[in-house]
Design a protein around this motif. Structure first.
Motif, PDB file in Angstrom:
ATOM      1  N   LYS A 113       0.736  -1.264   0.203  1.00  0.00           N
ATOM      2  CA  LYS A 113      -0.141  -0.089   0.135  1.00  0.00           C
ATOM      3  C   LYS A 113       1.148   1.130   0.107  1.00  0.00           C
ATOM      4  N   PRO A 114       0.363   2.407  -0.534  1.00  0.00           N
ATOM      5  CA  PRO A 114       0.994   3.530  -0.570  1.00  0.00           C
ATOM      6  C   PRO A 114       1.109   4.117   0.709  1.00  0.00           C
ATOM      7  N   ILE A 115       1.621   3.879   1.635  1.00  0.00           N
ATOM      8  CA  ILE A 115       1.485   4.158   3.111  1.00  0.00           C
ATOM      9  C   ILE A 115       2.217   5.548   3.051  1.00  0.00           C
ATOM     10  N   LYS A 116       1.876   6.577   3.764  1.00  0.00           N
ATOM     11  CA  LYS A 116       2.772   7.837   3.833  1.00  0.00           C
ATOM     12  C   LYS A 116       3.892   7.683   4.521  1.00  0.00           C
ATOM     13  N   ARG A 117       4.796   8.667   4.084  1.00  0.00           N
ATOM     14  CA  ARG A 117       6.292   8.523   4.657  1.00  0.00           C
ATOM     15  C   ARG A 117       6.014   8.913   6.236  1.00  0.00           C
ATOM     16  N   LEU A 118       6.899   8.455   7.057  1.00  0.00           N
ATOM     17  CA  LEU A 118       6.691   8.398   8.544  1.00  0.00           C
ATOM     18  C   LEU A 118       7.386   9.767   8.936  1.00  0.00           C
ATOM     19  N   TYR A 119       8.449  10.383   8.356  1.00  0.00           N
ATOM     20  CA  TYR A 119       8.880  11.388   8.875  1.00  0.00           C
ATOM     21  C   TYR A 119       9.138  12.684   8.184  1.00  0.00           C
ATOM     22  N   ASP A 120       8.128  12.921   7.401  1.00  0.00           N
ATOM     23  CA  ASP A 120       8.028  14.204   6.315  1.00  0.00           C
ATOM     24  C   ASP A 120       7.753  15.359   7.293  1.00  0.00           C
ATOM     25  N   ASP A 121       7.121  15.277   8.559  1.00  0.00           N
ATOM     26  CA  ASP A 121       6.940  16.366   9.246  1.00  0.00           C
ATOM     27  C   ASP A 121       8.289  17.537   9.260  1.00  0.00           C
ATOM     28  N   LYS A 122       9.311  16.730   9.702  1.00  0.00           N
ATOM     29  CA  LYS A 122      10.456  17.843   9.916  1.00  0.00           C
ATOM     30  C   LYS A 122      10.694  18.506   8.624  1.00  0.00           C
ATOM     31  N   PHE A 123      10.623  17.943   7.528  1.00  0.00           N
ATOM     32  CA  PHE A 123      11.152  18.526   6.206  1.00  0.00           C
ATOM     33  C   PHE A 123      10.298  19.540   5.887  1.00  0.00           C
ATOM     34  N   VAL A 124       8.941  19.409   5.980  1.00  0.00           N
ATOM     35  CA  VAL A 124       7.800  20.536   5.391  1.00  0.00           C
ATOM     36  C   VAL A 124       7.957  21.658   6.465  1.00  0.00           C
ATOM     37  N   ASN A 125       8.517  21.513   7.768  1.00  0.00           N
ATOM     38  CA  ASN A 125       8.229  22.373   8.690  1.00  0.00           C
ATOM     39  C   ASN A 125       9.692  23.158   8.688  1.00  0.00           C
ATOM     40  N   GLY A 126      10.764  22.762   8.003  1.00  0.00           N
ATOM     41  CA  GLY A 126      12.124  23.474   8.292  1.00  0.00           C
ATOM     42  C   GLY A 126      12.769  22.802   9.350  1.00  0.00           C
ATOM     43  N   LYS A 127      12.307  21.882  10.023  1.00  0.00           N
ATOM     44  CA  LYS A 127      13.103  21.133  11.098  1.00  0.00           C
ATOM     45  C   LYS A 127      14.297  20.179  10.828  1.00  0.00           C
ATOM     46  N   SER A 128      14.390  19.959   9.584  1.00  0.00           N
ATOM     47  CA  SER A 128      15.548  18.820   9.048  1.00  0.00           C
ATOM     48  C   SER A 128      16.646  19.290   9.650  1.00  0.00           C
ATOM     49  N   THR A 129      17.380  18.509   9.655  1.00  0.00           N
ATOM     50  CA  THR A 129      19.041  18.664  10.174  1.00  0.00           C
ATOM     51  C   THR A 129      20.124  18.082   9.378  1.00  0.00           C
ATOM     52  N   TYR A 130      20.603  18.660   8.287  1.00  0.00           N
ATOM     53  CA  TYR A 130      21.654  18.129   7.298  1.00  0.00           C
ATOM     54  C   TYR A 130      22.835  18.741   8.031  1.00  0.00           C
ATOM     55  N   VAL A 131      23.839  18.237   7.513  1.00  0.00           N
ATOM     56  CA  VAL A 131      25.030  18.284   8.224  1.00  0.00           C
ATOM     57  C   VAL A 131      25.627  19.905   8.505  1.00  0.00           C
ATOM     58  N   ASP A 132      25.106  20.695   7.597  1.00  0.00           N
ATOM     59  CA  ASP A 132      25.393  22.208   7.627  1.00  0.00           C
ATOM     60  C   ASP A 132      24.531  22.710   8.660  1.00  0.00           C
ATOM     61  N   ASP A 133      23.377  22.305   9.094  1.00  0.00           N
ATOM     62  CA  ASP A 133      22.599  22.666   9.917  1.00  0.00           C
ATOM     63  C   ASP A 133      22.704  22.270  11.499  1.00  0.00           C
ATOM     64  N   ILE A 134      23.825  21.622  11.491  1.00  0.00           N
ATOM     65  CA  ILE A 134      23.970  21.028  12.968  1.00  0.00           C
ATOM     66  C   ILE A 134      24.643  22.135  13.641  1.00  0.00           C
ATOM     67  N   GLN A 135      24.111  22.495  14.839  1.00  0.00           N
ATOM     68  CA  GLN A 135      24.617  23.870  15.594  1.00  0.00           C
ATOM     69  C   GLN A 135      25.675  23.302  16.735  1.00  0.00           C
ATOM     70  N   ILE A 136      26.653  23.113  16.352  1.00  0.00           N
ATOM     71  CA  ILE A 136      27.712  23.037  17.561  1.00  0.00           C
ATOM     72  C   ILE A 136      28.947  23.757  17.048  1.00  0.00           C
ATOM     73  N   SER A 137      29.449  24.419  17.800  1.00  0.00           N
ATOM     74  CA  SER A 137      30.451  25.172  17.899  1.00  0.00           C
ATOM     75  C   SER A 137      31.773  24.714  17.382  1.00  0.00           C
ATOM     76  N   THR A 138      32.161  25.227  15.856  1.00  0.00           N
ATOM     77  CA  THR A 138      33.233  24.641  15.528  1.00  0.00           C
ATOM     78  C   THR A 138      34.157  25.615  14.729  1.00  0.00           C
ATOM     79  N   TYR A 139      35.199  25.223  14.386  1.00  0.00           N
ATOM     80  CA  TYR A 139      36.073  26.115  13.212  1.00  0.00           C
ATOM     81  C   TYR A 139      35.523  25.880  11.876  1.00  0.00           C
ATOM     82  N   TYR A 140      35.665  26.772  11.118  1.00  0.00           N
ATOM     83  CA  TYR A 140      35.298  26.246   9.570  1.00  0.00           C
ATOM     84  C   TYR A 140      36.729  25.879   8.835  1.00  0.00           C
ATOM     85  N   ALA A 141      36.252  25.314   7.705  1.00  0.00           N
ATOM     86  CA  ALA A 141      37.469  25.039   6.862  1.00  0.00           C
ATOM     87  C   ALA A 141      36.915  25.214   5.649  1.00  0.00           C
TER      88      ALA A 141
END
Lengths: 283, 161, 738
Positions: free
Chosen positions: C5-33
């Protein structure tokens, strides 16, 4: 991706802006849709940006008896939305809809595009077809330059270092047929070849103005060859002949979008198709 | 206002309903301000040529590519990002229609779709495709995105709600 | 019942609400390279002066090759690739003494903010002595300019794949036809440019990494740095697409980790799009040879040379292509006499990696072009030629000339059924009529048989909590495909519980005991199957607990939809779960490492194309008819067809990673034309009603790569139909057509 270090000036009036412009190494910023990408690639590294957006006097569309004056910082989106432009400058209206994408049109301006003079941009061909007049102002005064004299070469215009393009004067051409045709490899791209046509037809061709973009280092208008169409009722053969002649006048660039020979072929076909449409010629 | 190279500009900007006063370098891109200064990482960076639209936000109600706007240009302006976008029906439509896969283009796509629906009373499929060609998706092939937008626009092509 | 069955994807909420966390979104204090890169394709590095760069405010360090020590360089994917067959050097973090491609990183700049780092990059002064460069793979073969001196040749791989009796085949031919078939260089271009964050504290390395293979990456980092795997944690955040390109481990990634270790502070790097375009380029190969045919259209033999461009260095995933392409060239056809010399060669260009399909698109383009060439040369129908050559059901399972065992399938049946369902003949007829009116409309078809579901194993763990909720820990690493939802469907069905009680996690080496990952269309097969088997084991454990509660032997316990019963007594799923936590053996969980091997999905696709007066090629419709085994979620599967076909449109008509004579990539994202919604066709996707399941417990065969595997051949054929011209390459450019 990261613009270089630069300064920023926000003027309080046009004269304030023009005074600042007489400093060295100042780049005017309108919509930024051409300037900011260049800053991000560090192709340009001006000392100061002069923000034109606060200058309300540059953001107007004024209709007169036989002309429409458009301020330099009017956005493409505003041109598309404007009833005056749609009715009195339909060629400009049609071309404005084809610039970039919706987001770019919400920020980018007609003045910015003209001053940038990209050889594949849309408005340079359009103002050339209109015989529009461009008003350039410095702290020393205003001068009017005809479209045909404004574009000098790729990204090079008649604008002096201390001058701003402040407004463009378009003639109201009543009863003209028009078409802005643009061939792109992908939606939103610059023109492979673009063609702006304005024609007054009353049995015969009373007036015809044709300008191309993408085929040369600046807009190309075959002033002399155009005349061969005047006072005639052109047939398809005449149009094909015309297309051959104009295509032989240019040496189009070769780049990732297409070769010179391909652009020439496109120019010919586009000329035939567009003129047939505008002049109402049926095969 | 005069800001010399190396100096910062004092700006005030309203983002998702909240006013912020900050000092920024004139060269800073709005997208970096939103993501790095305000921590609103919903807006994404997908390219460096103003092509992909992943960075789309609303600036004074109009959709713009925030990677091609300097923060100083947004001084005094109102910005809405995906986090503050009131578009529940559209977001639901995206989920229902499988209009996303990796999700990276999704915030920009939803903001642009929202703007498109706001600006137009009627939207044919062709007009939708024309309206979103400033937003690139590498995963979905767009068909489901167009479906989602059409659903909100109303099956008859009229924009509802 | 969720499967199918075409069951709806489980975790779309974060993507449509801008709450996704790709590597550049991770907020930890770092140096930049950031990286200083060579503008030249081939040059000696005479000296590097970093003194001005260090003076830029905010700059912490600038490292070059001599500053970054690693135990070993980056290797190749030994799970699937045999280093003994390859001549290569293990890639070090930064160029040492010599650069071999325009864009090669020469120095890493570390600072406290991105803008300063970019400023400092401009201030690093590198003194290069330019060397002649070999940019074209045909030129590189001649070994006039050697790219890696220690290898003494540019030919990294040279192997001949021979089966049957090729001399005989050509002796008995009615016709011998020369063929030259090329795919030009592409760039996978996922929407998310890759990135990495590395933190080294107390001997423990943590890496947040935009990757498809966190565990494999961990092993590589362990080997490269000499840190035990047990002291490395790799975390895969949300990943914005990959298409095979994020299995590749870059020297930039290693440089960032090495810098973080050296500085004792976290360091992060996110590629700009320009850098992402250099990080992973793909395809670029030519097959040149001849085919022997009889007049009925039967392909008797194929012989020739396959030449594959590697770019300047052998990447983690490049070795797959030259080794697997020849094996799959026979496709679903009976040809048994084949003689192909496969060579892979270095050039002074950005390195090549795998890209969606990883060798099967190359092989399928070659064999499907051969089929069409036969059709044209012998004036036969495309369908007829394939019918004449196809392996028949009574020959299944079929062992191909190179030993690959095609597990199950009805190729002829699907060919006929599929073309009927897709209305191929009507479309061909209609297109011909339109052409008479002057329109350049064409319809093309192509068939594919592909190899997917790679083993050797995948991991699945299922845990039941004290509240009866279920956690699935999968070794698959979905990054957009939505297969985590398919896995949840499988587990929910196996345990007969509500899918909303199932949570699926993946991608963190600290949480997932083992994993191979998501690539090669193996998640619905290998990963979901491991989860299925683990779920079954968990159910057995639940039954044993239920038996204790009900005071019966476990054999007497029946289970259905949340209820365990025996001898008239019942106990619920939730009660069993709670009870198990209160017992002497708390918790119900099972871990499975499930071995598995390849399977062979197949299908036929059709495209309708129109070419306008300006040579602009528009793919108007793209239709697919596939047997991918059991379809767990048709909406997800269809999504893969839409996406793959769009990439096929790109490959066939728009995308070209143009390298100039100086070895520089001369396109940016503005003119590397990824299709927008305007260029993309309307899709139609069907899956057979009676699929041939794979041997995997889920029965799935895989669909992730199918449309890009066959799409380019389909579209090129349609362009030929529309224009009357012949093309054996991608892309077909407007100027090729008018």
């Amino acid at each position: 991706m990261y613009p270089p270090q630069l300064g920023y000036y926000r003027p309080v009036s046009l004269s304030d802006a023009l005074d600042f412009l007489s400093n060295e190494d100042v780049k005017p910023l309108a919509g930024g849709q051409s300037l900011i990408p260049m800053l991000k690639f560090r192709i340009l590294k001006p000392k100061f940006l002069l923000d034109l957006n606060p200058l309300k006097e540059l953001n107007h569309i004024s209709s007169g008896d036989d002309s429409v004056i458009i301020g330099a910082t009017v956005t493409h989106a505003s041109l598309v939305k404007s009833g005056i432009v749609r009715i009195d400058l339909p060629l400009l209206h049609q071309s404005a809809k084809k610039v970039g994408d919706m987001q770019v049109r919400n920020m980018g301006t007609i003045g910015g595009s003209l001053a940038n003079a990209d050889p594949s941009a849309d408005y340079p061909a359009v103002v050339t077809a209109y015989n529009a007049k461009l008003r350039l102002q410095s702290s020393k005064g205003v001068r009017e330059v005809e479209a045909k004299d404004f574009f000098k070469g790729p990204y090079t215009t008649e604008l002096r270092e201390d001058e701003l393009l402040v407004e463009i004067v378009f003639p109201k051409l009543k009863g003209y047929n028009y078409k802005y045709a643009k061939i792109v490899r992908r939606a939103g791209d610059y023109a492979l070849v673009g063609m702006a046509v304005l024609a007054k037809v009353d049995g015969v061709v009373k007036d015809i103005r044709i300008a191309y973009t993408g085929v040369s280092d600046k807009p190309f208008r075959p002033y002399e060859i155009e005349k061969s169409l005047l006072d005639t009722k052109p047939s398809e053969n005449v149009i094909r002949d015309f297309a051959e002649k104009v295509a032989s006048q240019v040496n189009p660039p070769s780049d990732s979008r297409g070769s010179s020979e391909y652009r020439r072929k496109v120019m010919k076909t586009l000329t035939v198709n567009t003129l047939k449409e505008v002049l109402g010629i049926v095969s | 206002m005069l800001v010399r190279p190396g100096e910062k500009a004092k700006i005030k900007i309203k983002v998702n309903g909240i006013w912020y006063e900050r000092e920024v370098e004139p060269r800073q891109l709005l997208v970096h301000f939103l993501r790095d200064e305000l921590g609103l990482t919903g807006t994404k960076i997908g390219c460096d040529t103003s092509t992909c639209g992943a960075c789309t936000v609303l600036l004074n109600g109009k959709s713009v590519k925030s990677c091609t706007v300097l923060t100083v240009q947004a001084d005094g302006a109102e910005v809405t990002t995906i986090e503050g976008l009131d578009a529940k029906e559209l977001k639901e439509a995206f989920k229902e229609n499988f209009a996303l896969q990796c999700g990276y283009c999704t915030p920009g796509m939803i903001v642009q779709a929202h703007y498109l629906l706001k600006e137009h009373q009627h939207l044919s499929e062709e007009e939708i495709r024309e309206g979103i060609h400033g937003n690139i998706c590498r995963c979905t092939g767009y068909q489901n995105i167009v479906k989602a937008i059409r659903q909100v626009a109303g099956g008859d092509g009229h924009v509802h709600g | 019942m969720y499967t199918g069955k075409p069951i709806k994807r489980l975790y779309d909420d974060k993507f449509v609400n801008g709450k996704s966390t790709y590597v550049d979104d991770i907020q930890i204090s770092t140096y930049y390279a950031g990286f200083v890169r060579s503008p030249y394709a081939h040059a000696l590095i005479k000296s590097i002066d970093v003194s001005d760069a260090l003076k830029v405010q905010g700059i912490v360090a600038v490292f070059t090759a001599k500053d970054l020590e690693v135990k070993e360089g980056i290797g190749i994917w030994t799970t699937y690739e045999d280093p003994k067959l390859w001549k290569f050097v293990k890639r070090k973090p930064l160029a040492d003494k010599k650069v071999r491609y325009a864009g090669e990183p020469v120095a890493i700049v570390i600072g406290t903010d991105k803008y300063s780092v970019r400023d400092a990059i401009d201030k690093v002064s590198v003194d290069y002595e330019r060397l002649p460069a070999t940019v074209k793979m045909e030129d590189s073969l001649e070994d006039k300019v050697i790219i890696h001196e220690e290898l003494k040749t540019n030919v990294a791989f040279d192997r001949t794949y021979s089966a049957g009796n090729i001399e005989n085949a050509f002796k008995n031919a009615d016709k011998v036809i020369p063929v030259e078939i090329t795919n030009n260089r592409l760039i996978p271009s996922p929407m998310e440019p890759r990135g990495i964050i590395a933190r080294y504290e107390g001997g423990f390395l943590t890496v947040w990494y935009s990757t498809q293979v966190p565990h494999t990456a961990r092993s590589e980092f362990s080997r490269i740095f000499g840190i035990p795997s047990s002291k490395i944690r790799v975390i895969m955040p949300d990943v914005g697409g990959a298409f095979g390109s994020k299995v590749n481990i870059l020297p930039e990634d290693i440089s960032v980790i090495a810098s973080a270790i050296k500085l004792g502070r976290p360091v992060r790097w996110t590629a700009t799009r320009s850098e992402e375009m250099l990080a992973s380029e793909a395809r670029h190969n030519t097959f040149k040879g001849e085919i022997a045919v009889n007049r009925e259209g039967r392909l008797l033999g194929i012989r020739g040379d396959l030449l594959v461009d590697l770019g300047a260095y052998l990447t983690y995933t490049a070795p797959l292509q030259p080794a697997i392409i020849p094996l799959m060239i026979p496709g679903p056809y009976k040809v048994r006499d084949i003689h192909i010399r496969s060579r892979a060669v270095y050039t002074n260009t950005p390195p090549i990696t795998m890209y969606r399909g990883a060798s099967r698109p190359e092989a399928t383009f070659i064999i499907e072009r051969i089929m069409s060439i036969i059709a044209d040369e012998l004036k036969l129908d495309d369908v007829r030629v394939r019918e004449v050559n196809m392996v028949r059901t009574d020959e299944m399972p079929y062992t191909n000339p190179f030993g690959l065992k095609y597990d199950s399938g009805d190729y002829l049946g699907l060919l006929r059924e599929g073309l009927k369902a897709l209305k191929y003949y009507q479309l061909k007829g209609w297109a011909e009529e339109e052409r008479k009116k002057g329109r350049k409309i064409g319809v093309g078809m192509a068939f594919y048989l592909e190899i997917s579901g790679f083993g050797p194993w995948e991991f699945g763990e299922v845990r039941v909590s004290e509240t009866g909720d279920v956690l699935v820990i999968t070794g698959g690493t979905p990054h957009g495909q939505g297969t985590e939802t398919a896995i949840a469907q499988i587990v929910a069905d196996t345990l007969q519980i509500d899918i909303n009680r199932v949570k699926v996690v993946w991608g963190d080496t600290e949480i997932v005991a083992a994993s191979m990952g998501t690539y090669g269309s193996r998640t619905a097969s290998a990963a979901a199957s491991a989860a299925l088997v683990a779920a079954k084991e968990v159910l057995e454990k639940m039954k044993r607990t239920a038996a204790k509660i009900l005071n019966v032997d476990v054999e007497e316990v029946a289970y259905s939809n949340g209820e365990f019963s025996a001898g008239g007594k019942k106990v619920s799923w939730d009660e069993v779960a709670a009870s198990s936590y209160a017992s002497n053996e708390p918790g119900i969980y099972a871990q499975v490492t499930l071995p598995g091997d390849v399977t062979f999905p197949y299908g036929v696709h059709v495209a309708v194309v129109e070419v306008d007066d300006y040579g602009i090629i528009k793919v108007k419709d793209y239709k697919a008819y596939d047997d991918i085994g059991v379809v767990i979620n048709p909406a997800l599967a269809e999504g893969q067809i839409h996406g793959g076909a769009t990439q096929a449109v790109g490959q066939a008509t728009l995308e070209e990673a143009i390298i100039n004579d100086d070895g520089q990539l001369v396109v940016t994202y503005a003119d590397y034309f990824i299709p927008t919604a305007v260029e993309t066709p309307k899709f139609e996707s069907h899956f057979v009603e009676k699929p041939h399941p794979s041997a995997y417990p889920t029965g799935a065969k895989g669909v992730g790569e199918a449309a890009l595997i066959v799409g380019p051949a389909v579209i090129v054929r349609a362009i030929e139909d529309a224009t009357g011209k012949r093309f054996n390459k991608t892309p077909v450019r407007p100027e090729d057509v008018i």
